[in-house]
Design a protein around this motif. Structure first.
Motif, PDB file in Angstrom:
ATOM      1  N   THR A   1      -5.450  14.046   7.397  1.00  0.00           N
ATOM      2  CA  THR A   1      -4.847  15.238   6.805  1.00  0.00           C
ATOM      3  C   THR A   1      -5.203  15.394   5.336  1.00  0.00           C
ATOM      4  O   THR A   1      -5.400  16.512   4.848  1.00  0.00           O
ATOM      5  CB  THR A   1      -3.333  15.173   6.969  1.00  0.00           C
ATOM      6  OG1 THR A   1      -2.857  13.898   6.492  1.00  0.00           O
ATOM      7  CG2 THR A   1      -2.936  15.308   8.423  1.00  0.00           C
ATOM      8  N   ALA A   2      -5.291  14.279   4.609  1.00  0.00           N
ATOM      9  CA  ALA A   2      -5.652  14.365   3.191  1.00  0.00           C
ATOM     10  C   ALA A   2      -7.097  14.810   3.023  1.00  0.00           C
ATOM     11  O   ALA A   2      -7.429  15.514   2.061  1.00  0.00           O
ATOM     12  CB  ALA A   2      -5.421  13.017   2.502  1.00  0.00           C
TER      13      ALA A   2
ATOM     14  N   VAL B   1      12.975   5.874  -0.735  1.00  0.00           N
ATOM     15  CA  VAL B   1      12.644   4.751  -1.613  1.00  0.00           C
ATOM     16  C   VAL B   1      12.001   3.586  -0.879  1.00  0.00           C
ATOM     17  O   VAL B   1      11.564   2.614  -1.505  1.00  0.00           O
ATOM     18  CB  VAL B   1      13.899   4.261  -2.374  1.00  0.00           C
ATOM     19  CG1 VAL B   1      14.419   5.355  -3.279  1.00  0.00           C
ATOM     20  CG2 VAL B   1      14.985   3.800  -1.409  1.00  0.00           C
ATOM     21  N   PHE B   2      11.921   3.680   0.460  1.00  0.00           N
ATOM     22  CA  PHE B   2      11.319   2.590   1.218  1.00  0.00           C
ATOM     23  C   PHE B   2      10.743   3.154   2.508  1.00  0.00           C
ATOM     24  O   PHE B   2      11.376   3.959   3.187  1.00  0.00           O
ATOM     25  CB  PHE B   2      12.366   1.518   1.548  1.00  0.00           C
ATOM     26  CG  PHE B   2      11.826   0.308   2.257  1.00  0.00           C
ATOM     27  CD1 PHE B   2      11.210  -0.715   1.556  1.00  0.00           C
ATOM     28  CD2 PHE B   2      11.938   0.188   3.636  1.00  0.00           C
ATOM     29  CE1 PHE B   2      10.712  -1.829   2.219  1.00  0.00           C
ATOM     30  CE2 PHE B   2      11.449  -0.921   4.299  1.00  0.00           C
ATOM     31  CZ  PHE B   2      10.831  -1.939   3.586  1.00  0.00           C
ATOM     32  N   ILE B   3       9.523   2.741   2.849  1.00  0.00           N
ATOM     33  CA  ILE B   3       8.923   3.128   4.126  1.00  0.00           C
ATOM     34  C   ILE B   3       7.966   2.030   4.550  1.00  0.00           C
ATOM     35  O   ILE B   3       7.197   1.509   3.741  1.00  0.00           O
ATOM     36  CB  ILE B   3       8.217   4.505   4.035  1.00  0.00           C
ATOM     37  CG1 ILE B   3       7.734   4.941   5.420  1.00  0.00           C
ATOM     38  CG2 ILE B   3       7.073   4.497   3.027  1.00  0.00           C
ATOM     39  CD1 ILE B   3       7.325   6.408   5.481  1.00  0.00           C
ATOM     40  N   GLN B   4       8.039   1.672   5.827  1.00  0.00           N
ATOM     41  CA  GLN B   4       7.232   0.560   6.314  1.00  0.00           C
ATOM     42  C   GLN B   4       7.053   0.690   7.817  1.00  0.00           C
ATOM     43  O   GLN B   4       7.907   1.245   8.505  1.00  0.00           O
ATOM     44  CB  GLN B   4       7.930  -0.769   5.981  1.00  0.00           C
ATOM     45  CG  GLN B   4       7.094  -2.014   6.273  1.00  0.00           C
ATOM     46  CD  GLN B   4       7.716  -3.245   5.659  1.00  0.00           C
ATOM     47  OE1 GLN B   4       7.554  -3.510   4.474  1.00  0.00           O
ATOM     48  NE2 GLN B   4       8.456  -3.987   6.451  1.00  0.00           N
TER      49      GLN B   4
ATOM     50  N   LEU C   1      -7.688  14.981  -4.617  1.00  0.00           N
ATOM     51  CA  LEU C   1      -9.087  15.327  -4.862  1.00  0.00           C
ATOM     52  C   LEU C   1      -9.818  14.213  -5.593  1.00  0.00           C
ATOM     53  O   LEU C   1     -11.004  13.949  -5.332  1.00  0.00           O
ATOM     54  CB  LEU C   1      -9.146  16.623  -5.677  1.00  0.00           C
ATOM     55  CG  LEU C   1     -10.484  17.357  -5.759  1.00  0.00           C
ATOM     56  CD1 LEU C   1     -10.961  17.770  -4.379  1.00  0.00           C
ATOM     57  CD2 LEU C   1     -10.351  18.575  -6.666  1.00  0.00           C
ATOM     58  N   ALA C   2      -9.129  13.519  -6.473  1.00  0.00           N
ATOM     59  CA  ALA C   2      -9.747  12.445  -7.263  1.00  0.00           C
ATOM     60  C   ALA C   2      -9.651  11.086  -6.586  1.00  0.00           C
ATOM     61  O   ALA C   2     -10.137  10.093  -7.150  1.00  0.00           O
ATOM     62  CB  ALA C   2      -9.080  12.381  -8.637  1.00  0.00           C
ATOM     63  N   SER C   3      -9.057  11.026  -5.388  1.00  0.00           N
ATOM     64  CA  SER C   3      -8.829   9.735  -4.725  1.00  0.00           C
ATOM     65  C   SER C   3      -9.381   9.774  -3.304  1.00  0.00           C
ATOM     66  O   SER C   3      -8.632   9.949  -2.330  1.00  0.00           O
ATOM     67  CB  SER C   3      -7.333   9.411  -4.700  1.00  0.00           C
ATOM     68  OG  SER C   3      -6.767   9.487  -5.999  1.00  0.00           O
ATOM     69  N   PRO C   4     -10.688   9.612  -3.140  1.00  0.00           N
ATOM     70  CA  PRO C   4     -11.297   9.715  -1.803  1.00  0.00           C
ATOM     71  C   PRO C   4     -10.832   8.649  -0.830  1.00  0.00           C
ATOM     72  O   PRO C   4     -10.994   8.807   0.381  1.00  0.00           O
ATOM     73  CB  PRO C   4     -12.797   9.582  -2.093  1.00  0.00           C
ATOM     74  CG  PRO C   4     -12.882   8.902  -3.418  1.00  0.00           C
ATOM     75  CD  PRO C   4     -11.691   9.356  -4.194  1.00  0.00           C
TER      76      PRO C   4
ATOM     77  N   LEU D   1      -2.012  11.812   4.697  1.00  0.00           N
ATOM     78  CA  LEU D   1      -0.774  12.011   3.941  1.00  0.00           C
ATOM     79  C   LEU D   1       0.293  11.027   4.391  1.00  0.00           C
ATOM     80  O   LEU D   1       1.010  10.451   3.571  1.00  0.00           O
ATOM     81  CB  LEU D   1      -0.272  13.443   4.123  1.00  0.00           C
ATOM     82  CG  LEU D   1      -1.163  14.572   3.619  1.00  0.00           C
ATOM     83  CD1 LEU D   1      -0.498  15.923   3.859  1.00  0.00           C
ATOM     84  CD2 LEU D   1      -1.488  14.400   2.140  1.00  0.00           C
ATOM     85  N   GLN D   2       0.398  10.821   5.688  1.00  0.00           N
ATOM     86  CA  GLN D   2       1.436   9.947   6.218  1.00  0.00           C
ATOM     87  C   GLN D   2       1.147   8.466   5.953  1.00  0.00           C
ATOM     88  O   GLN D   2       2.032   7.723   5.522  1.00  0.00           O
ATOM     89  CB  GLN D   2       1.592  10.160   7.724  1.00  0.00           C
ATOM     90  CG  GLN D   2       2.649   9.257   8.353  1.00  0.00           C
ATOM     91  CD  GLN D   2       2.575   9.240   9.869  1.00  0.00           C
ATOM     92  OE1 GLN D   2       1.509   9.390  10.449  1.00  0.00           O
ATOM     93  NE2 GLN D   2       3.710   9.057  10.508  1.00  0.00           N
ATOM     94  N   ASP D   3      -0.079   8.037   6.202  1.00  0.00           N
ATOM     95  CA  ASP D   3      -0.406   6.610   6.154  1.00  0.00           C
ATOM     96  C   ASP D   3      -0.808   6.125   4.764  1.00  0.00           C
ATOM     97  O   ASP D   3      -0.652   4.935   4.463  1.00  0.00           O
ATOM     98  CB  ASP D   3      -1.526   6.298   7.137  1.00  0.00           C
ATOM     99  CG  ASP D   3      -1.133   6.586   8.573  1.00  0.00           C
ATOM    100  OD1 ASP D   3       0.072   6.526   8.869  1.00  0.00           O
ATOM    101  OD2 ASP D   3      -2.024   6.901   9.393  1.00  0.00           O
ATOM    102  N   ASP D   4      -1.337   7.017   3.931  1.00  0.00           N
ATOM    103  CA  ASP D   4      -1.856   6.601   2.625  1.00  0.00           C
ATOM    104  C   ASP D   4      -1.040   7.159   1.459  1.00  0.00           C
ATOM    105  O   ASP D   4      -0.516   6.411   0.641  1.00  0.00           O
ATOM    106  CB  ASP D   4      -3.325   7.033   2.480  1.00  0.00           C
ATOM    107  CG  ASP D   4      -4.219   6.424   3.543  1.00  0.00           C
ATOM    108  OD1 ASP D   4      -3.962   5.274   3.953  1.00  0.00           O
ATOM    109  OD2 ASP D   4      -5.167   7.105   3.990  1.00  0.00           O
ATOM    110  N   LEU D   5      -0.952   8.476   1.369  1.00  0.00           N
ATOM    111  CA  LEU D   5      -0.339   9.104   0.194  1.00  0.00           C
ATOM    112  C   LEU D   5       1.161   8.826   0.111  1.00  0.00           C
ATOM    113  O   LEU D   5       1.658   8.401  -0.939  1.00  0.00           O
ATOM    114  CB  LEU D   5      -0.590  10.610   0.208  1.00  0.00           C
ATOM    115  CG  LEU D   5      -0.092  11.346  -1.037  1.00  0.00           C
ATOM    116  CD1 LEU D   5      -1.016  11.069  -2.217  1.00  0.00           C
ATOM    117  CD2 LEU D   5       0.006  12.851  -0.796  1.00  0.00           C
ATOM    118  N   LEU D   6       1.891   9.081   1.195  1.00  0.00           N
ATOM    119  CA  LEU D   6       3.344   8.933   1.149  1.00  0.00           C
ATOM    120  C   LEU D   6       3.772   7.499   0.830  1.00  0.00           C
ATOM    121  O   LEU D   6       4.591   7.289  -0.076  1.00  0.00           O
ATOM    122  CB  LEU D   6       3.962   9.417   2.456  1.00  0.00           C
ATOM    123  CG  LEU D   6       5.498   9.443   2.497  1.00  0.00           C
ATOM    124  CD1 LEU D   6       6.045  10.419   1.460  1.00  0.00           C
ATOM    125  CD2 LEU D   6       5.996   9.807   3.902  1.00  0.00           C
ATOM    126  N   PRO D   7       3.250   6.461   1.517  1.00  0.00           N
ATOM    127  CA  PRO D   7       3.658   5.088   1.162  1.00  0.00           C
ATOM    128  C   PRO D   7       3.316   4.717  -0.274  1.00  0.00           C
ATOM    129  O   PRO D   7       4.090   4.025  -0.946  1.00  0.00           O
ATOM    130  CB  PRO D   7       2.885   4.217   2.161  1.00  0.00           C
ATOM    131  CG  PRO D   7       2.597   5.118   3.310  1.00  0.00           C
ATOM    132  CD  PRO D   7       2.379   6.468   2.703  1.00  0.00           C
TER     133      PRO D   7
END
Length: 467
Positions: A101-102, A179-182, A245-248, A253-259
């Motif tokens: 998604t990202a 505040v926590f996701i795993q 955009l600066a972080s290839p 969104l779920q697995d990388d950005l949100l955590p």
């Protein structure tokens, strides 16, 4: 509930840009094969899934909507948008191959100037859109997301079982901060951790998990749950798109950005090291109005702690209707639930039902379909332009448009895709039947996913259970 929006006039600049992700999904095989239709157009209660998403956005006043898809599905979705009767400006954007998604958002970021709400094409939810968006408007977090309790499955709808693996989430109850996701199967507990109970079902504690002690001290009212599903709805401040955009390396969104953002909001060094703080400051410096600093979240009026500038908020939906058709059993469940509460007629006026044919109040028959004598439709949806023979039982199933079914057929807990042809005295149970498939007389199929365009004759009797 799920009624169409009515036009209104609003000349203001759009507050949000909505991105509806309608990307390929292999988990819906064979429903979404090329011979069938894109996932976004799969019918739920005889309306495309995309209709529900567009209506949900419009009811929240979001009228600038872009549907993002691939080249393969572009023409089908464009054709639907041309006949869609809504009040929003809906455009379709074809993206190059996106692994997540990202990745898709990264291709759109240069064209987006406002905050953005990202929604999957397979979401059906009865949360008032403005109620969710008000969290973002009032608190101005970097990200606002939504979780919901999974609905109980009624069974039916194919050969597979739903994968109910859910994340473990910790939400500070007074502030609604995530505040926590795993993942559900975390690594062994780390040093300086507290053991927290996980509520998983009916308020019962099923497991325990190690949570950093520093997090417990900072958020003593944190509730930890393992029964919340991520809706994949994300409201992002515009600067977050710049960060993507600066972080290839961020693909999802779920697995990388949100955590990452959840961890960084309580870890100033991580916030700095990953460049998040730099993008926040750069964006704020570009704002002319000083009052935007308050709205931006560097100081939101409720938490003025200068070493806590990054915030992620979560809206939690308990009860009601909330689900994603990201797996075939869940797709069937949504069909069943939405059909029961739909305001549409159970049997379209143009459909023809012969004598002694019964269509339950929990079922629906689409336009111009014909059902011959002594048919039973129970907890099922029959699409448009279907021709159903005599003595046919359709139970716990979804039958899409232009399907032909012969006499004496039982269709139980199945999904039958468009243009399929099923012969006389066929027995189908726990199957997915691909588009344009032909099944000859007297065939018995159980627990199988049949690819689009296949053919079965009576010497190919199959009763294989697939897990």
């Amino acid at each position: 509930m799920f009624s169409a929006t009515t036009p209104s006039l609003d000349s203001r600049e759009p507050e949000f840009k909505a991105i509806v992700l309608a990307l390929p999904d292999d988990s819906m095989f064979p429903l979404t094969e090329r011979q069938s239709m894109p996932k976004a157009l799969l019918p739920v209660a005889n309306k495309p899934m995309l209709w529900y998403v567009l209506q949900w956005l419009e009811q929240g006043g979001i009228l600038d909507i872009k549907v993002v898809t691939t080249r393969e599905a572009e023409s089908d979705i464009l054709n639907y948008i041309e006949v869609y009767k809504g009040i929003s400006n809906v455009t379709v954007k074809c993206v190059n191959e996106a692994h997540g998604t990202a990745d898709a958002l990264r291709q759109l970021a240069p064209q987006i100037k406002s905050d953005v709400i990202v929604v999957p094409c397979d979401l059906i939810i009865d949360v008032p859109t403005t109620q969710f968006l008000d969290i973002f408007r009032m608190r101005r977090p970097a990200i606002a997301t939504m979780f919901f309790e999974t609905m109980k499955s009624e069974g039916g709808g194919g050969s597979t079982k739903a994968n109910n693996s859910l994340p473990i989430v910790g939400i500070d109850q007074p502030s609604s901060r995530l505040v926590f996701i795993q993942d559900i199967n975390p690594d062994e507990g780390k040093d300086s951790s507290a053991i927290m109970p996980i509520v998983q079902k009916a308020g019962k504690v099923k497991e325990e998990i190690a949570v950093p002690m520093s997090l417990v001290r900072k958020f003593p009212s944190m509730a930890v749950s393992g029964r919340m599903q991520d809706s994949h709805v994300y409201v992002l401040q515009r600067w977050v798109l710049d960060y993507i955009l600066a972080s290839p390396e961020i693909t999802s969104l779920q697995d990388d950005l949100l955590p990452l953002f959840v961890d960084a909001q309580c870890n100033p060094s991580l916030c700095d090291e990953t460049g998040i703080l730099k993008h926040m400051r750069a964006y704020m410096e570009r704002r002319v109005d000083k009052d935007m600093a308050v709205q931006f979240g560097m100081s939101d009026g409720t938490d003025t702690d200068s070493d806590d500038p990054l915030k992620v908020f979560a809206y939690v939906r308990r009860g009601g209707i909330a689900g994603r058709a990201d797996q075939i059993p869940r797709y069937y469940d949504l069909n069943s639930i939405v059909t029961k509460i739909s305001l549409d007629q159970r049997v379209d006026p143009s459909a023809k039902l012969a004598v002694q044919t019964q269509v339950g109040m929990d079922s629906m028959v689409g336009a111009s379909s014909q059902l011959d004598e002594r048919c039973l439709v129970k907890r099922s949806v029959v699409g448009s332009h279907c021709i159903i023979g005599k003595n046919v039982n359709i139970i716990n199933s979804v039958v899409m448009d232009h399907v032909t079914i012969g006499d004496g057929v039982d269709v139980v807990s199945c999904v039958v895709c468009k243009l399929a042809k099923i012969g006389n005295k066929v027995q189908l149970r726990d199957c997915e039947i691909g588009a344009t498939t032909t099944i000859s007389d007297d065939v018995n199929l159980k627990g199988i996913a049949v690819p689009a365009g296949s053919g079965f004759s009576d010497d190919e009797d199959i009763q294989t259970e697939f897990v």
